[in-house]
Design a protein around this motif. Sequence first.
Motif, short mmCIF file in Angstrom:
data_model
loop_
_atom_site.label_atom_id
_atom_site.label_comp_id
_atom_site.label_asym_id
_atom_site.label_seq_id
_atom_site.Cartn_x
_atom_site.Cartn_y
_atom_site.Cartn_z
N ASP A 1 11.47 -16.27 -2.25
CA ASP A 1 11.37 -14.87 -1.83
C ASP A 1 10.06 -14.28 -2.34
O ASP A 1 9.29 -14.93 -3.01
CB ASP A 1 12.48 -14.00 -2.46
N ARG B 1 14.05 -7.63 -3.31
CA ARG B 1 13.74 -8.99 -2.87
C ARG B 1 13.38 -8.93 -1.39
O ARG B 1 14.14 -8.42 -0.58
CB ARG B 1 14.96 -9.89 -3.07
N GLU C 1 11.44 -10.97 2.13
CA GLU C 1 11.25 -12.30 2.72
C GLU C 1 9.92 -12.88 2.25
O GLU C 1 8.99 -12.14 1.93
CB GLU C 1 11.28 -12.18 4.24
N ARG D 1 7.49 -14.05 3.74
CA ARG D 1 6.33 -13.68 4.56
C ARG D 1 5.93 -12.21 4.42
O ARG D 1 5.07 -11.72 5.13
CB ARG D 1 6.59 -14.02 6.02
#
Length: 72
Positions: free
Chosen positions: A11, A26, A28, A30
């Motif tokens: 993450d 948290r 992703e 990306r």
Amino acid sequence: MIDVVEPTAPDTMVTAVIGNQAVIARAEPRFKGRRGDQIRFKVDPSSINLLDAKTEARIDVGDGPPIRIASV
């Protein structure tokens, strides 16, 4: 506003400041936000962890009434 972006293996951890309160989320892997960027949160209430400010112990709210979180 984003204060810290910390990529980890699974993450990306994002620390944002809302009023006088730091919030850690948290994201992703990306996630492309950077320090100083404005951020919007979409929160899944079932995934929130609340900690006692003095003891740092997790606060278990169970199935009780909703908790209102306010800046100090």
